[in-house]
Design an enzyme around this catalytic site. Structure first.
Site, PDB file in Angstrom:
ATOM      1  N   CYS A  11       0.806  -1.240   0.000  1.00 49.60           N
ATOM      2  CA  CYS A  11       0.000   0.000   0.000  1.00 49.60           C
ATOM      3  C   CYS A  11       0.829   1.276   0.000  1.00 49.60           C
ATOM      4  O   CYS A  11       0.354   2.319  -0.443  1.00 49.60           O
ATOM      5  CB  CYS A  11      -0.915   0.025   1.212  1.00 49.60           C
ATOM      6  N   HIS A  28      -4.229   6.883   1.062  1.00 52.61           N
ATOM      7  CA  HIS A  28      -4.413   5.524   0.545  1.00 52.61           C
ATOM      8  C   HIS A  28      -5.836   5.085   0.872  1.00 52.61           C
ATOM      9  O   HIS A  28      -6.356   5.376   1.960  1.00 52.61           O
ATOM     10  CB  HIS A  28      -3.381   4.600   1.189  1.00 52.61           C
ATOM     11  N   ASN A  75      -9.892  -1.032  -2.348  1.00 56.14           N
ATOM     12  CA  ASN A  75      -8.477  -0.794  -2.058  1.00 56.14           C
ATOM     13  C   ASN A  75      -7.651  -1.313  -3.234  1.00 56.14           C
ATOM     14  O   ASN A  75      -7.560  -2.517  -3.439  1.00 56.14           O
ATOM     15  CB  ASN A  75      -8.106  -1.533  -0.762  1.00 56.14           C
TER      16      ASN A  75
HETATM   17  N1  ACO Z   1     -18.991 -10.234   5.308  1.00 52.72           N
HETATM   18  C1  ACO Z   1     -19.686 -10.495   6.424  1.00 52.72           C
HETATM   19  N2  ACO Z   1     -19.087 -10.790   7.586  1.00 52.72           N
HETATM   20  C2  ACO Z   1     -17.737 -10.767   7.623  1.00 52.72           C
HETATM   21  C3  ACO Z   1     -16.973 -10.487   6.492  1.00 52.72           C
HETATM   22  C4  ACO Z   1     -17.654 -10.214   5.298  1.00 52.72           C
HETATM   23  N3  ACO Z   1     -16.996  -9.923   4.139  1.00 52.72           N
HETATM   24  N4  ACO Z   1     -15.677 -10.549   6.828  1.00 52.72           N
HETATM   25  C5  ACO Z   1     -15.623 -10.860   8.124  1.00 52.72           C
HETATM   26  N5  ACO Z   1     -16.875 -11.003   8.608  1.00 52.72           N
HETATM   27  C6  ACO Z   1     -17.271 -11.321   9.962  1.00 52.72           C
HETATM   28  C7  ACO Z   1     -16.192 -12.004  10.745  1.00 52.72           C
HETATM   29  O1  ACO Z   1     -16.226 -13.394  10.543  1.00 52.72           O
HETATM   30  C8  ACO Z   1     -16.558 -11.627  12.158  1.00 52.72           C
HETATM   31  O2  ACO Z   1     -17.601 -12.445  12.589  1.00 52.72           O
HETATM   32  P1  ACO Z   1     -17.685 -12.944  14.137  1.00 52.72           P
HETATM   33  O3  ACO Z   1     -17.788 -11.685  14.938  1.00 52.72           O
HETATM   34  O4  ACO Z   1     -18.917 -13.762  14.169  1.00 52.72           O
HETATM   35  O5  ACO Z   1     -16.430 -13.691  14.402  1.00 52.72           O
HETATM   36  C9  ACO Z   1     -17.096 -10.245  11.997  1.00 52.72           C
HETATM   37  O6  ACO Z   1     -17.525 -10.117  10.640  1.00 52.72           O
HETATM   38  C10 ACO Z   1     -16.079  -9.147  12.263  1.00 52.72           C
HETATM   39  O7  ACO Z   1     -16.768  -8.016  12.282  1.00 52.72           O
HETATM   40  P2  ACO Z   1     -16.132  -6.731  12.874  1.00 52.72           P
HETATM   41  O8  ACO Z   1     -15.362  -7.044  14.100  1.00 52.72           O
HETATM   42  O9  ACO Z   1     -17.217  -5.754  13.033  1.00 52.72           O
HETATM   43  O10 ACO Z   1     -15.158  -6.324  11.716  1.00 52.72           O
HETATM   44  P3  ACO Z   1     -14.343  -5.006  11.671  1.00 52.72           P
HETATM   45  O11 ACO Z   1     -15.172  -3.848  12.079  1.00 52.72           O
HETATM   46  O12 ACO Z   1     -13.028  -5.202  12.343  1.00 52.72           O
HETATM   47  O13 ACO Z   1     -14.093  -4.809  10.125  1.00 52.72           O
HETATM   48  C11 ACO Z   1     -12.376  -4.927   8.470  1.00 52.72           C
HETATM   49  C12 ACO Z   1     -13.293  -5.703   9.430  1.00 52.72           C
HETATM   50  C13 ACO Z   1     -13.245  -4.167   7.477  1.00 52.72           C
HETATM   51  C14 ACO Z   1     -11.471  -5.898   7.744  1.00 52.72           C
HETATM   52  C15 ACO Z   1     -11.556  -3.908   9.299  1.00 52.72           C
HETATM   53  O14 ACO Z   1     -10.929  -4.548  10.368  1.00 52.72           O
HETATM   54  C16 ACO Z   1     -10.522  -3.183   8.484  1.00 52.72           C
HETATM   55  O15 ACO Z   1     -10.821  -2.410   7.586  1.00 52.72           O
HETATM   56  N6  ACO Z   1      -9.222  -3.361   8.824  1.00 52.72           N
HETATM   57  C17 ACO Z   1      -8.168  -2.676   8.138  1.00 52.72           C
HETATM   58  C18 ACO Z   1      -8.066  -3.143   6.757  1.00 52.72           C
HETATM   59  C19 ACO Z   1      -6.938  -2.424   6.104  1.00 52.72           C
HETATM   60  O16 ACO Z   1      -6.684  -1.284   6.339  1.00 52.72           O
HETATM   61  N7  ACO Z   1      -6.249  -3.080   5.319  1.00 52.72           N
HETATM   62  C20 ACO Z   1      -5.090  -2.426   4.788  1.00 52.72           C
HETATM   63  C21 ACO Z   1      -4.754  -3.120   3.676  1.00 52.72           C
HETATM   64  S1  ACO Z   1      -3.080  -2.815   3.486  1.00 52.72           S
HETATM   65  C22 ACO Z   1      -2.881  -3.262   1.919  1.00 52.72           C
HETATM   66  O17 ACO Z   1      -3.622  -2.770   1.110  1.00 52.72           O
HETATM   67  C23 ACO Z   1      -1.933  -4.329   1.551  1.00 52.72           C
END
Ligand code: ACO
Length: 331
Positions: free
Chosen positions: A113, A258, A288
């Site tokens: 990223c 980003h 992303n």
């Molecule tokens: N659809 C539905 N449910 C999902 C999905 C999905 N696609 N993905 C995960 N879940 C579920 C999980 O299994 C979990 O369920 P559980 O609680 O029953 O175990 C639950 O959703 C998790 O939900 P939250 O805790 O509310 O998720 P969160 O708010 O943490 O959001 C996310 C997840 C969007 C991935 C967030 O953590 C995030 O954006 N993190 C940073 C991502 C990022 O910045 N990445 C950088 C990339 S760097 C690069 O580009 C290489």
């Protein structure tokens, strides 16, 4: 004083639109979940047979046209990607051949990223040292081939998209425009918070059927850890880079962050006290796009007529590594 200016900018995204609804037919997810957690509504996916260097080629052509240059004007290509055409050689070499130029140096930056900003800072240093004058800096990704579209990979797969963005960096001596300050940072203790097991070179043999079964070739992410560090580091960058550049927060016309997650960027805006309208975004339409996200957003803002000569832009990124980086530039 010589500064590096962005002499041309361009981008390209593949035509195929994939909506959240489309993804919900492949895995257990929903438009509501994706939209509320990330801000993403849709993304573009490249078709089979399309390489990262193909997307980069279109973006590069657009940037060169904008700079009123041809490929033969270039002195160097720096290519940022996490989804190279092949494990080796670098995608810069494939792009160079597609541009139809020979002998010009090519290097790949594998910083995910923050790759584009690491590449831009390197190009800036080459230009200010006098070693090169016209450098093509590209960020491009075909990530859709390397995402796990089953429930196992849904936390990652819904976030990413394909695309490319490019700039041509050139020297300028007017003392006003150009790159004012850059910062590059990393904390390798978190290398495995967002990574892909394959190709683990310590393994013999490198690939086994069990590894494929285990999904070792899909990216893994500790989402909450990434989220927390991203907000902290990006907010730090806003303060440290403006301080380094000798400007105030109020001088910034736009922050071009980003596009990892709209919630991350809105939290950063709130934390540093910059109005959220100044934080540009296109994550709604592209997801992303990793190394492509900043030049893609920059190009879209430019072509939409948002940027005016003299505007102060702050480019910031955080990602795998962990790495974080910034560029303060007067447009
Ligand atoms: N659809 C539905 N449910 C999902 C999905 C999905 N696609 N993905 C995960 N879940 C579920 C999980 O299994 C979990 O369920 P559980 O609680 O029953 O175990 C639950 O959703 C998790 O939900 P939250 O805790 O509310 O998720 P969160 O708010 O943490 O959001 C996310 C997840 C969007 C991935 C967030 O953590 C995030 O954006 N993190 C940073 C991502 C990022 O910045 N990445 C950088 C990339 S760097 C690069 O580009 C290489």
């Amino acid at each position: 004083m010589v500064r590096s200016v962005i002499g041309g900018v361009g981008s390209y995204v593949p035509p195929r639109v994939v909506t959240n609804e489309d993804l919900s037919r492949l895995m257990t997810t929903s438009d509501e979940w994706i939209r509320s957690r990330s801000g993403i509504e849709e993304r573009r996916f490249a078709d089979e047979g399309v390489y990262c260097s193909d997307l980069a080629l279109e973006a590069a052509r657009n940037a060169l046209e904008d700079a009123s240059m041809t490929p033969s004007d270039l002195d160097l290509i720096i290519f940022a990607t996490l989804s190279p055409d092949h494990h080796f050689p670098g995608s810069g070499c494939f792009l160079q051949a597609k541009l139809g130029i020979e002998s010009v140096g090519c290097m790949d930056v594998r910083n995910q990223c923050t790759g584009f900003l690491y590449a831009l800072a390197s190009a800036d240093a080459f230009i200010r040292s006098g070693m090169y004058r016209r450098i093509l800096v590209v960020g491009a990704e075909v990530q859709s081939s390397a995402l796990d579209f089953s429930d196992r990979g849904r936390d990652v797969a819904v976030l990413f998209g394909d695309g490319a963005g490019a700039v041509v960096l050139c020297p300028c001596e007017d003392g006003e425009r150009g790159i004012i300050a850059s910062e590059l940072h990393a904390d390798g203790r978190y290398a495995k918070a967002l990574y892909m097991t394959i190709f683990d070179i310590s393994r013999k043999p490198l690939v086994t059927p069990e590894m494929i079964e285990e999904g070792d070739f899909w990216p893994r992410m500790e989402g909450k850890v990434v989220f927390k560090h991203a907000v902290t580091r990006l907010a730090e960058l806003v303060h440290s880079t403006t301080r380094k550049g000798g400007v105030g927060l109020g001088d910034i016309r736009y922050v071009i962050p980003h596009q990892a997650n709209q919630r991350i960027n809105l939290m950063v805006a709130e934390k540093v006290g910059i109005p959220k309208e100044k934080f540009l975004s296109n994550i709604q339409k592209h997801g992303n796009t990793t190394a492509a996200s900043i030049p893609l957003l920059l190009d879209q803002a430019y072509r939409a007529g948002k940027l005016e000569r003299g505007d102060l832009l702050l480019l910031i990124a955080f990602g795998s590594g962990f790495t974080w980086a910034s560029t303060l530039v007067r447009w």
